[in-house]
Design an enzyme around this catalytic site. Sequence first.
Site, short mmCIF file in Angstrom:
data_model
loop_
_atom_site.label_atom_id
_atom_site.label_comp_id
_atom_site.label_asym_id
_atom_site.label_seq_id
_atom_site.Cartn_x
_atom_site.Cartn_y
_atom_site.Cartn_z
N GLU A 90 0.83 -1.20 0.00
CA GLU A 90 0.00 0.00 0.00
C GLU A 90 0.86 1.26 0.00
O GLU A 90 0.62 2.20 -0.75
CB GLU A 90 -0.94 -0.02 1.20
CG GLU A 90 -1.96 1.11 1.20
CD GLU A 90 -2.91 1.03 2.38
OE1 GLU A 90 -3.81 1.90 2.45
OE2 GLU A 90 -2.76 0.13 3.23
N GLY A 145 -8.40 5.06 7.71
CA GLY A 145 -9.12 4.90 8.96
C GLY A 145 -8.45 3.93 9.91
O GLY A 145 -8.55 4.07 11.12
N ALA A 146 -7.75 2.92 9.35
CA ALA A 146 -7.17 1.88 10.20
C ALA A 146 -5.65 1.81 10.14
O ALA A 146 -5.04 1.16 10.99
CB ALA A 146 -7.76 0.52 9.82
N SER A 147 -5.02 2.43 9.13
CA SER A 147 -3.56 2.38 9.04
C SER A 147 -3.02 3.66 8.43
O SER A 147 -3.77 4.46 7.86
CB SER A 147 -3.10 1.17 8.19
OG SER A 147 -3.47 1.36 6.83
N THR A 148 -1.73 3.83 8.55
CA THR A 148 -1.06 4.97 7.93
C THR A 148 0.26 4.51 7.36
O THR A 148 0.91 3.60 7.91
CB THR A 148 -0.86 6.13 8.94
OG1 THR A 148 -0.32 7.27 8.25
CG2 THR A 148 0.09 5.74 10.06
N GLN A 149 0.67 5.10 6.24
CA GLN A 149 1.90 4.69 5.54
C GLN A 149 2.81 5.90 5.29
O GLN A 149 2.32 7.00 5.02
CB GLN A 149 1.58 4.06 4.18
CG GLN A 149 0.95 2.69 4.26
CD GLN A 149 -0.50 2.70 4.71
OE1 GLN A 149 -0.89 2.00 5.63
NE2 GLN A 149 -1.31 3.54 4.07
#
EC number: 3.6.1.5
Length: 497
Positions: A174, A203-207
Amino acid sequence: MSAQREMKEKNLWHTPVTIIITVIGVIAIVALVTVAVLQNKPLHQKYKYGIVLDAGSSHTALYIYEWPAEKDNNTGRVEQTHSCKVKGPGISSYASDPVKAGESLSECMQEAQLKVPKDRHQETPLYLGATAGMRLLNIENSSASDRVFQAVGEALQKSPFSFQGARILSGQEEGAFGWVTVNYLDDRLSQGLETTGALDLGGASTQISFISDSFDGSESPANSVTFRLYGNDYNLYTHSFLCYGKDQVLRLVLAHLTQSGLGNVADPCFHSGYMETKNYSVLYDSPCVSDRKPSGAPATFTHSGRGDFLQCQEMVKKVFNFTNCKYSQCSFNGVFQPLVQGPFGAFSAYYFVMNFLNLTDTSIPLEVVKEKLTRYCATPWNEIQQQHPKVKVKYLAEYCFSGTYILTLLTEGYNFTSESYSDIKFIKKIKGSDAGWTLGYMLNLTNMIPAEAPDTPLLPHAGYVSFVTVIALLLFVLFIVSLRPLWPSCSKQPQIV
């Protein structure tokens, strides 16, 4: 007298020759002009298409991409032509009723059938990539995750498009595909320019993904992705933090707050005057917080706001672990990260939150941004509702928290300084295409980005024309010179006086 007759006969002989030469010349000119016009007449452009469904934690979106059919490799420019937001929550929310996950996609799929020419339907690849929402569901209940994918797959196979499958993207994929998208759309890959880092917040992860001169992958191979694109090698640093998307971090903060007060939670990240009764089972139904549910908790709790940016930031900092780092340097939770370098594009929730707060202008000093957010958080809830009557209450109530989390994540988590913060650009689209992982995902699966630079002619067009012209003139001069032995005989012809 004989001389006059000879002159007249010669003139009579010259007249038809002149006419013939003139006619041939006119025909040649007309032919030349006709060929030139036909040669340069615009051709009807044919296109190919690709469709990607982004199945995120909070919603699903469909994107249609288009590129010239005769340039589907090397130089074909892929552009987004349409997007459709699927109504309802993300597909992971349908774990208890998987069939509805597939049904929820029908409206956007019908739109896609209208947007893609009918004669291209069967050859148009269709992909679905699921991100952190389905990652969490797979961790919590893998069989439920499989059922959702089965229902979604069955629904998409009924479409006229060439369905290529549905799967969960890893966090690394991602982040890497988001980086490819941003740099591809900005023409940085094909031209070998300095690349732009990618910051993605869901909403559930960050990259976070970027190129660093000090990172060769040896210290943390798990965070390294190597690409060869357009003849250039890229060693990309990328990491995805599951449970650190804005919705899951809000759960983490609330979970921490409920440890001290089970019935009433006074939250500095919500506006003063805000009050809502919430369900404990809903708060703790995520794998990110399920192990933190206090024993003896009542069914509900009262969530009230205090509107204090500084206290909110202190609460947000508690969801990060800055103490453990076995590497030369870390971001948080013991994850290696080199110092941020170069410009960055921040998209998805980064853009939507900061755009609502009118804080996308990073030329504004970071301290001023914090002051503005402090004033916004301190604004009473009833005033906020009056100022934004059309915004859904759920989203409106969370902007103070989301803005605080973004600033804390960037400065405390990723170590952006007051100076490097100005290198961030909050973006929604680049040249008409949404910033995100979907385009990079499709480009990778269809091999649309060549590993080697496209072949180029030996000479540019202008150089080629100049070369041909010079050679033609040279041959013409050589031809004239080759006739020189005939010149004296021509000059000795009888002259008429």
